[in-house]
Design a protein around this motif. Sequence first.
Motif, PDB file in Angstrom:
ATOM      1  N   ALA A  43     -11.708  12.317   4.581  1.00  0.00           N
ATOM      2  CA  ALA A  43     -10.915  13.091   3.625  1.00  0.00           C
ATOM      3  C   ALA A  43      -9.733  12.296   3.078  1.00  0.00           C
ATOM      4  O   ALA A  43      -9.357  12.448   1.910  1.00  0.00           O
ATOM      5  CB  ALA A  43     -10.410  14.376   4.292  1.00  0.00           C
ATOM      6  N   PHE A  44      -9.166  11.443   3.909  1.00  0.00           N
ATOM      7  CA  PHE A  44      -7.944  10.738   3.518  1.00  0.00           C
ATOM      8  C   PHE A  44      -8.102   9.910   2.229  1.00  0.00           C
ATOM      9  O   PHE A  44      -7.278  10.046   1.322  1.00  0.00           O
ATOM     10  CB  PHE A  44      -7.446   9.859   4.670  1.00  0.00           C
ATOM     11  N   PRO A  45      -9.121   9.043   2.093  1.00  0.00           N
ATOM     12  CA  PRO A  45      -9.227   8.256   0.854  1.00  0.00           C
ATOM     13  C   PRO A  45      -9.418   9.118  -0.388  1.00  0.00           C
ATOM     14  O   PRO A  45      -8.968   8.752  -1.475  1.00  0.00           O
ATOM     15  CB  PRO A  45     -10.446   7.361   1.105  1.00  0.00           C
ATOM     16  N   VAL A  46     -10.085  10.261  -0.239  1.00  0.00           N
ATOM     17  CA  VAL A  46     -10.304  11.154  -1.377  1.00  0.00           C
ATOM     18  C   VAL A  46      -8.980  11.768  -1.825  1.00  0.00           C
ATOM     19  O   VAL A  46      -8.635  11.761  -3.010  1.00  0.00           O
ATOM     20  CB  VAL A  46     -11.313  12.266  -1.011  1.00  0.00           C
ATOM     21  N   VAL A  47      -8.227  12.279  -0.868  1.00  0.00           N
ATOM     22  CA  VAL A  47      -6.941  12.908  -1.199  1.00  0.00           C
ATOM     23  C   VAL A  47      -5.962  11.857  -1.725  1.00  0.00           C
ATOM     24  O   VAL A  47      -5.148  12.140  -2.614  1.00  0.00           O
ATOM     25  CB  VAL A  47      -6.366  13.643   0.032  1.00  0.00           C
ATOM     26  N   ARG A  48      -6.065  10.655  -1.209  1.00  0.00           N
ATOM     27  CA  ARG A  48      -5.183   9.588  -1.698  1.00  0.00           C
ATOM     28  C   ARG A  48      -5.418   9.343  -3.190  1.00  0.00           C
ATOM     29  O   ARG A  48      -4.468   9.183  -3.959  1.00  0.00           O
ATOM     30  CB  ARG A  48      -5.434   8.312  -0.890  1.00  0.00           C
ATOM     31  N   GLN A  49      -6.683   9.310  -3.621  1.00  0.00           N
ATOM     32  CA  GLN A  49      -6.981   9.128  -5.040  1.00  0.00           C
ATOM     33  C   GLN A  49      -6.432  10.284  -5.869  1.00  0.00           C
ATOM     34  O   GLN A  49      -5.872  10.076  -6.955  1.00  0.00           O
ATOM     35  CB  GLN A  49      -8.490   9.019  -5.252  1.00  0.00           C
ATOM     36  N   LEU A  50      -6.571  11.492  -5.353  1.00  0.00           N
ATOM     37  CA  LEU A  50      -6.073  12.656  -6.064  1.00  0.00           C
ATOM     38  C   LEU A  50      -4.551  12.640  -6.175  1.00  0.00           C
ATOM     39  O   LEU A  50      -3.993  12.998  -7.212  1.00  0.00           O
ATOM     40  CB  LEU A  50      -6.547  13.940  -5.367  1.00  0.00           C
TER      41      LEU A  50
ATOM     42  N   TYR B 206       0.848  -1.201   0.000  1.00  0.00           N
ATOM     43  CA  TYR B 206       0.000   0.000   0.000  1.00  0.00           C
ATOM     44  C   TYR B 206       0.876   1.241   0.000  1.00  0.00           C
ATOM     45  O   TYR B 206       1.917   1.298   0.663  1.00  0.00           O
ATOM     46  CB  TYR B 206      -0.913   0.021   1.226  1.00  0.00           C
ATOM     47  N   ASP B 207       0.446   2.246  -0.738  1.00  0.00           N
ATOM     48  CA  ASP B 207       1.153   3.523  -0.779  1.00  0.00           C
ATOM     49  C   ASP B 207       0.109   4.630  -0.851  1.00  0.00           C
ATOM     50  O   ASP B 207      -0.793   4.579  -1.701  1.00  0.00           O
ATOM     51  CB  ASP B 207       2.069   3.576  -2.008  1.00  0.00           C
ATOM     52  N   CYS B 208       0.208   5.610   0.023  1.00  0.00           N
ATOM     53  CA  CYS B 208      -0.757   6.713   0.012  1.00  0.00           C
ATOM     54  C   CYS B 208      -0.347   7.812  -0.950  1.00  0.00           C
ATOM     55  O   CYS B 208      -1.073   8.792  -1.131  1.00  0.00           O
ATOM     56  CB  CYS B 208      -0.934   7.278   1.413  1.00  0.00           C
ATOM     57  N   PHE B 209       0.838   7.697  -1.557  1.00  0.00           N
ATOM     58  CA  PHE B 209       1.360   8.691  -2.499  1.00  0.00           C
ATOM     59  C   PHE B 209       1.434  10.084  -1.868  1.00  0.00           C
ATOM     60  O   PHE B 209       1.244  11.097  -2.539  1.00  0.00           O
ATOM     61  CB  PHE B 209       0.518   8.736  -3.782  1.00  0.00           C
ATOM     62  N   GLY B 210       1.680  10.116  -0.573  1.00  0.00           N
ATOM     63  CA  GLY B 210       1.847  11.396   0.119  1.00  0.00           C
ATOM     64  C   GLY B 210       0.569  11.996   0.656  1.00  0.00           C
ATOM     65  O   GLY B 210       0.591  13.092   1.232  1.00  0.00           O
ATOM     66  N   ALA B 211      -0.562  11.299   0.498  1.00  0.00           N
ATOM     67  CA  ALA B 211      -1.830  11.849   0.972  1.00  0.00           C
ATOM     68  C   ALA B 211      -1.893  11.912   2.493  1.00  0.00           C
ATOM     69  O   ALA B 211      -2.558  12.785   3.056  1.00  0.00           O
ATOM     70  CB  ALA B 211      -2.994  11.016   0.438  1.00  0.00           C
ATOM     71  N   GLY B 212      -1.223  10.992   3.165  1.00  0.00           N
ATOM     72  CA  GLY B 212      -1.276  10.948   4.620  1.00  0.00           C
ATOM     73  C   GLY B 212      -0.762  12.219   5.259  1.00  0.00           C
ATOM     74  O   GLY B 212      -1.433  12.818   6.120  1.00  0.00           O
ATOM     75  N   GLN B 213       0.418  12.656   4.842  1.00  0.00           N
ATOM     76  CA  GLN B 213       0.957  13.883   5.428  1.00  0.00           C
ATOM     77  C   GLN B 213       0.213  15.119   4.946  1.00  0.00           C
ATOM     78  O   GLN B 213       0.127  16.122   5.655  1.00  0.00           O
ATOM     79  CB  GLN B 213       2.457  14.013   5.154  1.00  0.00           C
ATOM     80  N   LYS B 214      -0.367  15.070   3.728  1.00  0.00           N
ATOM     81  CA  LYS B 214      -1.134  16.220   3.233  1.00  0.00           C
ATOM     82  C   LYS B 214      -2.373  16.437   4.129  1.00  0.00           C
ATOM     83  O   LYS B 214      -2.645  17.553   4.566  1.00  0.00           O
ATOM     84  CB  LYS B 214      -1.549  15.977   1.781  1.00  0.00           C
TER      85      LYS B 214
END
Length: 294
Positions: free
Chosen positions: A92-99, A60-68
């Motif tokens: 909010a986290f899953p939405v930002v992760r997709q973005l 799994y990788d959040c692509f930086g969404a976690g810290q955002k």
Amino acid sequence: MRGDCAHCFGLCCVALPFTASADFAADKPAGTPCGNLREDSRCGIHDRLRGSGYTGCTVYDCFGAGQKVSQVTFGGRDWRRDPAAAREMFAAFPVVRQLHELLRHLTEVLRLAPARALRPEVREVLAETERMTLLTPAELAALDVAAHRARVGALLLRAGELARADVPGRKRDHRGADLMGARLRGADLRGALLRGAYLIAADLRGADLRQADLLGADLRDTRLHGADLTGALFLTEPQLTAAHGDAATKLPAGLPRPSHWPDTLTPPPAPSPQPRRGRPRDSGRPRRGRPHRP
């Protein structure tokens, strides 16, 4: 576009659900902290996830969404200290992760020389996507992410077509194909369209996947030993981590070799024994053996 756990409040370990399976050792509903999450927001078994039954976490990788979300959207407020914000943060986290995943792919397009004609449009969509990641929690909840993903997906498809246009010969179209367990050892898949293809446990040892479009392809337990993935399009670290490879696997520039891949070459399988001449004495008995594995 890389996860930074030191500046995240363990959101992937809380916000997302998982089900007891080959990837996870236990059930966990969304919004409930994983039992392995420590008070400092770090994983208590991070160095032994695979051996503890949590292989799903390693891919799994959040692509930086976690810290955002942790540091920008919520200004550094920890959900433990601010329970009132927890529900909004987890939504909010899953939405930002997709973005952020879309940002990662759009950034890759900017580096594709054959797709240079698309760069003005890509930059515009990239900036729009970045603005979306800065929306308020309420605005993120109302965002039509599916529609935006479809728009970006069409743009990525055009970019991929341009990048694969100079590949000689036939370019196979396997979009969304069920290739689970497929025997594709040594296959010529250069420039192939493998978007969303199910390649779970497929044998791609020694296959030519140069400039293949692998956006969203499921590579869990795919055998990539000795395969050539040079220039493969839209391939991510989580996809590689879910697969198996070795020192002979050639990867696209910028993608690190997964830590669980051996640094040595995988020996070829032992040759099958030659059949005996004549009728075997036990020909009338059923034989026991290992079940066939693709």
